[in-house]
Design an enzyme around this catalytic site. Structure first.
Site, PDB file in Angstrom:
ATOM      1  N   HIS A 130      -8.436   5.675  13.734  1.00 44.67           N
ATOM      2  CA  HIS A 130      -8.378   6.702  12.682  1.00 44.67           C
ATOM      3  C   HIS A 130      -9.257   7.896  13.037  1.00 44.67           C
ATOM      4  CE1 HIS A 130      -6.890   3.815   9.287  1.00 44.67           C
ATOM      5  NE2 HIS A 130      -5.887   4.415   9.902  1.00 44.67           N
TER       6      HIS A 130
ATOM      7  N   HIS B  18      -8.456   0.090  14.138  1.00 48.80           N
ATOM      8  CA  HIS B  18      -8.190   1.224  13.246  1.00 48.80           C
ATOM      9  C   HIS B  18      -9.395   2.133  13.012  1.00 48.80           C
ATOM     10  CE1 HIS B  18      -4.356  -0.671  12.746  1.00 48.80           C
ATOM     11  NE2 HIS B  18      -3.961   0.165  11.811  1.00 48.80           N
TER      12      HIS B  18
ATOM     13  N   LYS C  83       0.866  -1.194   0.000  1.00 49.71           N
ATOM     14  CA  LYS C  83       0.000   0.000   0.000  1.00 49.71           C
ATOM     15  C   LYS C  83       0.892   1.229   0.000  1.00 49.71           C
ATOM     16  CE  LYS C  83      -4.207  -1.498   2.298  1.00 49.71           C
ATOM     17  NZ  LYS C  83      -5.076  -1.270   3.465  1.00 49.71           N
TER      18      LYS C  83
HETATM   19  P1  NAD Z   1       7.294   8.338  10.286  1.00 46.88           P
HETATM   20  O1  NAD Z   1       7.719   7.839   8.980  1.00 46.88           O
HETATM   21  O2  NAD Z   1       6.754   9.716  10.371  1.00 46.88           O
HETATM   22  O3  NAD Z   1       8.493   8.173  11.320  1.00 46.88           O
HETATM   23  C1  NAD Z   1       8.350   8.649  12.643  1.00 46.88           C
HETATM   24  C2  NAD Z   1       9.524   9.552  13.027  1.00 46.88           C
HETATM   25  O4  NAD Z   1      10.658   8.742  13.242  1.00 46.88           O
HETATM   26  C3  NAD Z   1       9.919  10.550  11.961  1.00 46.88           C
HETATM   27  O5  NAD Z   1      10.193  11.769  12.598  1.00 46.88           O
HETATM   28  C4  NAD Z   1      11.190   9.977  11.356  1.00 46.88           C
HETATM   29  O6  NAD Z   1      12.055  10.967  10.878  1.00 46.88           O
HETATM   30  C5  NAD Z   1      11.785   9.279  12.547  1.00 46.88           C
HETATM   31  N1  NAD Z   1      12.639   8.132  12.252  1.00 46.88           N
HETATM   32  C6  NAD Z   1      12.453   7.172  11.319  1.00 46.88           C
HETATM   33  N2  NAD Z   1      13.386   6.221  11.463  1.00 46.88           N
HETATM   34  C7  NAD Z   1      14.187   6.595  12.492  1.00 46.88           C
HETATM   35  C8  NAD Z   1      15.310   6.007  13.130  1.00 46.88           C
HETATM   36  N3  NAD Z   1      15.778   4.818  12.770  1.00 46.88           N
HETATM   37  N4  NAD Z   1      15.880   6.689  14.161  1.00 46.88           N
HETATM   38  C9  NAD Z   1      15.370   7.865  14.559  1.00 46.88           C
HETATM   39  N5  NAD Z   1      14.294   8.456  14.029  1.00 46.88           N
HETATM   40  C10 NAD Z   1      13.714   7.816  12.988  1.00 46.88           C
HETATM   41  O7  NAD Z   1       6.167   7.433  10.949  1.00 46.88           O
HETATM   42  P2  NAD Z   1       5.906   5.877  11.034  1.00 46.88           P
HETATM   43  O8  NAD Z   1       5.282   5.688  12.350  1.00 46.88           O
HETATM   44  O9  NAD Z   1       7.081   5.067  10.659  1.00 46.88           O
HETATM   45  O10 NAD Z   1       4.825   5.671   9.882  1.00 46.88           O
HETATM   46  C11 NAD Z   1       3.583   6.320   9.911  1.00 46.88           C
HETATM   47  C12 NAD Z   1       3.065   6.391   8.507  1.00 46.88           C
HETATM   48  O11 NAD Z   1       2.920   5.065   8.001  1.00 46.88           O
HETATM   49  C13 NAD Z   1       1.690   7.047   8.376  1.00 46.88           C
HETATM   50  O12 NAD Z   1       1.718   7.929   7.297  1.00 46.88           O
HETATM   51  C14 NAD Z   1       0.756   5.877   8.071  1.00 46.88           C
HETATM   52  O13 NAD Z   1      -0.343   6.271   7.291  1.00 46.88           O
HETATM   53  C15 NAD Z   1       1.676   4.972   7.319  1.00 46.88           C
HETATM   54  N6  NAD Z   1       1.282   3.560   7.335  1.00 46.88           N
HETATM   55  C16 NAD Z   1       1.224   2.924   6.137  1.00 46.88           C
HETATM   56  C17 NAD Z   1       0.885   1.595   6.092  1.00 46.88           C
HETATM   57  C18 NAD Z   1       0.897   0.879   4.773  1.00 46.88           C
HETATM   58  O14 NAD Z   1       0.450  -0.285   4.709  1.00 46.88           O
HETATM   59  N7  NAD Z   1       1.378   1.483   3.729  1.00 46.88           N
HETATM   60  C19 NAD Z   1       0.599   0.897   7.274  1.00 46.88           C
HETATM   61  C20 NAD Z   1       0.676   1.585   8.484  1.00 46.88           C
HETATM   62  C21 NAD Z   1       1.013   2.926   8.501  1.00 46.88           C
END
Ligand code: NAD
Length: 384
Positions: A267, A263, A157
């Site tokens: 959400h 969710h 996705k």
């Molecule tokens: P994110 O990508 O915003 O990361 C969270 C924070 O962590 C950011 O500030 C980033 O810079 C920091 N970060 C990332 N890796 C790091 C590391 N190794 N060390 C330090 N900091 C780091 O958030 P997330 O929680 O990873 O993802 C949330 C997003 O994922 C949302 O947009 C959500 O809609 C999406 N999502 C998508 C799916 C899918 O199936 N495609 C499933 C669940 C969530």
């Protein structure tokens, strides 16, 4: 559905490979330590001759870009990088446009590869860019948050947000390879780590009671990275997600809907909080899962003890469990119901919820009694 190349325990193999079985779109998820410095080798083996443009965010790039770049350079695969601002706001049309231009400037061709190097935001954005660039270039996901390693990097996705809601523009676009390096998680903030953990716990709660019981006991080792606990948690989660994706890639048969446990409530809470630091996605999902269990208990579907276990465990880990845990003003039941009505599982105006018969036993409930749900949320919104 899922084939494992390493059936032995996490400790005695340098890495584990789980294959997401999708016919000609099948791909490996490789999980282990220090994988980033071997990226060039993994990509050469999986997507031969593909040159790579890295997409990352500023935070991840500052912490972890150097070894990735060096590895791609050494393998003579490095094209350049595009770095976006961290945060959900980057999942937008303006950022997608700038990113696409940058990828074209870097000379990404049809057989080349976009390497999404970051959390779910970078994975969703870069994945979508890869799906439309030259009508589709190869995609490698190198997730750097726990959430991205156990959830968003697997399953294809991709997408961006719109003023009307999250993820409303996007595509199903499977990666060619997922590399989950467990060491990069050491630099996550405790809050971001906890958010990813909520998704790990979700796999236990929706379909694997034994896994949840293990989490209740050993969760702190996952956080500290002691022994093989972190890797076992990621492997189990990826196996569960991969199996569901292999069964229902495009969310058509209903199997994939179970991944949405918590969710619909979550959400709505996230939307109410304006997708801000007031409530992060994993926190919203933790509250949502606790609500799904309590609601199921109150409908006579789930034992009281199972609902209590979920609440107890999330509290122990430091995840929020109540609507009142939301920072600042909390919503009314009416506001939440209005936001829940936007859920993509709404069919013919009727809300569909993922409910549970107990830990590890989620199911899709298409026949929710609106009066009972309203009554339940009125009580929950009072903060009890
Ligand atoms: P994110 O990508 O915003 O990361 C969270 C924070 O962590 C950011 O500030 C980033 O810079 C920091 N970060 C990332 N890796 C790091 C590391 N190794 N060390 C330090 N900091 C780091 O958030 P997330 O929680 O990873 O993802 C949330 C997003 O994922 C949302 O947009 C959500 O809609 C999406 N999502 C998508 C799916 C899918 O199936 N495609 C499933 C669940 C969530």
């Amino acid at each position: 559905m899922i084939r494992d190349s390493a059936s032995s325990s996490a400790e005695d193999e340098p890495e584990t490979t789980i294959t997401v079985a999708l016919g000609e779109r099948s791909y490996p998820i490789v999980i282990g330590e220090d994988l980033i410095s071997a990226t060039g080798r993994w990509i050469s083996a999986t997507v031969p001759n593909a040159r790579c443009a890295i997409v990352s965010d500023k935070t991840v790039a500052a912490l972890h870009l150097a070894p990735l770049k060096a590895s791609l350079d050494e393998a003579k695969l490095y094209l350049g990088e595009a770095i976006v601002t961290p945060g959900e706001a980057s999942k937008s049309f303006p950022v997608l446009a700038t990113l696409s231009e940058r990828l074209l400037e870097l000379g990404v061709e049809r057989g080349d590869c976009v390497v999404a190097f970051g959390g779910g935001v970078v994975g969703d954005l870069a994945g979508f860019a890869a799906s439309i660039l030259r009508r589709g270039v190869r995609l490698v996901q190198i997730p750097t948050t726990l959430l991205a390693q156990v959830d968003s990097s697997v399953g294809g996705k991709t997408g961006i947000d719109m003023p009307q809601g999250k993820n409303l523009i996007g595509a199903f676009y499977q990666p060619a390879l997922v590399l989950a390096d467990t060491n990069v998680l050491d630099t996550l903030t405790p809050r971001d780590f906890r958010c990813g953990y909520a998704e790990v716990a979700k796999y236990g709660l929706l379909g694997d009671a034994e896994f949840f019981a293990w989490l209740e006991q050993d969760w702190s080792d996952i956080f500290t990275g002691l022994g093989g606990a972190r890797r076992r948690a990621i492997e189990t989660s990826c196996r569960a997600k991969g199996a569901v994706v292999a069964e229902d890639e495009r969310e058509e048969s209903g199997a994939r809907a179970l991944l949405n446990l918590g969710h619909t409530f979550g959400h709505a809470l996230e939307a109410y909080a304006g997708y801000s630091d007031r409530l992060l996605h994993g926190e919203a999902i933790a509250i949502g899962m606790r609500l799904a269990f309590t609601f199921s208990f109150e409908q006579g579907l789930c034992p009281a003890d199972d609902a209590a276990r979920v609440k107890r465990h999330f509290e122990a880990v430091g995840l929020p469990t109540k609507i009142a845990d939301l920072l600042g003003e909390i919503p009314t039941a009416e506001q939440l119901l209005r936001l829940m009505a936007q859920d993509k599982k709404v069919k013919g105006g009727k809300l569909v919820l993922i409910l549970v018969r107990g830990v590890g036993a989620a199911f899709v409930e298409p026949d929710i009694d609106p009066a009972r749900l309203t009554q339940f949320l009125e009580k929950e919104c009072k903060g009890r």
